[in-house]
Design an enzyme around this catalytic site. Structure first.
Site, PDB file in Angstrom:
ATOM      1  N   THR A 151      -9.712  -5.215   5.768  1.00  0.00           N
ATOM      2  CA  THR A 151      -8.157  -5.267   5.381  1.00  0.00           C
ATOM      3  C   THR A 151      -8.356  -4.390   3.998  1.00  0.00           C
ATOM      4  OG1 THR A 151      -6.005  -6.375   5.043  1.00  0.00           O
ATOM      5  CG2 THR A 151      -8.057  -7.338   4.170  1.00  0.00           C
TER       6      THR A 151
ATOM      7  N   THR B 136       0.910  -1.189  -0.152  1.00  0.00           N
ATOM      8  CA  THR B 136       0.217  -0.078   0.131  1.00  0.00           C
ATOM      9  C   THR B 136       1.000   1.217   0.054  1.00  0.00           C
ATOM     10  OG1 THR B 136       0.092   0.238   2.466  1.00  0.00           O
ATOM     11  CG2 THR B 136      -1.729  -1.164   1.289  1.00  0.00           C
TER      12      THR B 136
ATOM     13  N   VAL C 278      -4.531  -0.986  10.494  1.00  0.00           N
ATOM     14  CA  VAL C 278      -4.785  -0.599   9.392  1.00  0.00           C
ATOM     15  C   VAL C 278      -4.263  -1.121   8.139  1.00  0.00           C
ATOM     16  CG1 VAL C 278      -4.637   1.912   8.078  1.00  0.00           C
ATOM     17  CG2 VAL C 278      -4.696   1.892  10.726  1.00  0.00           C
ATOM     18  N   CYS C 279      -5.156  -1.223   7.320  1.00  0.00           N
ATOM     19  CA  CYS C 279      -4.713  -1.756   5.911  1.00  0.00           C
ATOM     20  C   CYS C 279      -4.200  -3.239   6.102  1.00  0.00           C
ATOM     21  CB  CYS C 279      -3.681  -1.025   5.142  1.00  0.00           C
ATOM     22  SG  CYS C 279      -3.541  -1.285   3.547  1.00  0.00           S
ATOM     23  N   THR C 280      -2.918  -3.496   5.443  1.00  0.00           N
ATOM     24  CA  THR C 280      -2.659  -5.104   5.895  1.00  0.00           C
ATOM     25  C   THR C 280      -2.056  -5.205   7.171  1.00  0.00           C
ATOM     26  OG1 THR C 280      -0.573  -4.305   4.823  1.00  0.00           O
ATOM     27  CG2 THR C 280      -2.070  -5.328   3.352  1.00  0.00           C
TER      28      THR C 280
END
Length: 271
Positions: free
Chosen positions: A178, A14, A158-160
């Site tokens: 995710t 990301t 957050v995110c991955t």
């Protein structure tokens, strides 16, 4: 988990493409500081009636590891550091600068994981393919996350970063979100129920979708810690009123060509 399987299935990273900034005159800054101090002194409970713990703010630790995405930790830090009495600390395996997935920016970790054994809030960011995979395989890091989670009031990602929590064994039987490109991997590898939402709460665990969703998650968390009115005031303080020039941020509505380009841009920007 084989290396080849992971690299095929896992998101190739990301990227953070925005940062918060604020400017104002010295007079305005002084007035804002005085107002915030007065509000903090007068605040004995949340707007939702939740009683604060003797006026002491939360200890918030944000984990950094080589190859994280910049906005994942810094966006929530901008929000959560405005909570009355809050103390936000960047933490890594070792003290010092830790570089992002693009390699262009480093954030200073002021404490090592060996120095931290209790937190009210833990946040684990996501990162590029290299950084996320390394964090998921780092036994010392995963062990520390589990230890902190045993006593935390909130454990977040957050995110991955969701994949890192899953690798630590914290998402078994839970719902989570995710980054959109990692959803199938989260489901197939860890048996987690993926929900395509900006953030998902499952007990004391809150997971956020990709990068910018960390801001939404942090505001929700702020409301749970200090009440809705305080969270709304923080949102106004940082002027978080997103009005992007394009309606292109929802993976469910994006065509395959745009998704392919998005992932290629991410991969090409990382080191």
């Amino acid at each position: 988990m084989t290396n080849s399987t992971t690299r095929r299935a896992l998101l190739r990273g990301t990227v953070a493409t925005a940062a918060l900034a604020a400017a104002g005159t010295a007079t305005q800054g002084g007035a804002a500081h005085a107002g915030a101090a007065a509000a903090g002194a007068a605040h004995a409970g949340g707007a939702d009636g939740e009683q604060r713990d003797g006026g002491a703010g939360p200890e918030i630790g944000i984990l950094l590891y080589d190859g994280y995405s910049l906005l994942d930790p810094t966006g929530p830090a901008e929000v959560l550091s405005r909570l009355p009495g809050a103390h936000v600390t960047m933490i890594a395996e070792r003290r010092g600068p830790v570089r992002t997935d693009t390699g262009d920016v480093a954030v200073l970790a002021e404490r090592s994981i060996a120095e931290i054994d209790r937190l009210d809030v833990l946040l684990v960011p996501g990162g590029g393919n290299r950084g996320t995979i390394a964090a998921m395989r780092n036994k010392e890091l995963l062990s520390w996350i589990r230890r902190i989670d045993r006593h935390s009031r909130w454990t977040t990602s957050v995110c991955t970063g969701t994949l890192v929590l899953a690798a630590a064994g914290l998402l078994k039987g839970r719902q989570a979100t995710t980054y959109w490109a990692s959803a199938d991997y989260l489901r197939s590898e860890f048996g987690v129920t993926y929900l395509p939402q900006r953030y998902v709460r499952s007990g004391k665990i809150i997971t956020a979708a990709g990068v910018s969703a960390g801001l939404d998650m942090a505001l929700y968390l702020a409301s749970q810690i200090a009440g809705e009115t305080t969270a709304k005031a923080i949102q106004l303080a940082v002027e978080y009123d997103p009005q992007p020039p394009f309606d292109a941020g929802n993976a469910a509505e994006a065509d395959p060509q745009l998704k392919e380009l998005a992932l290629r841009l991410l991969a090409e920007s990382q080191v």
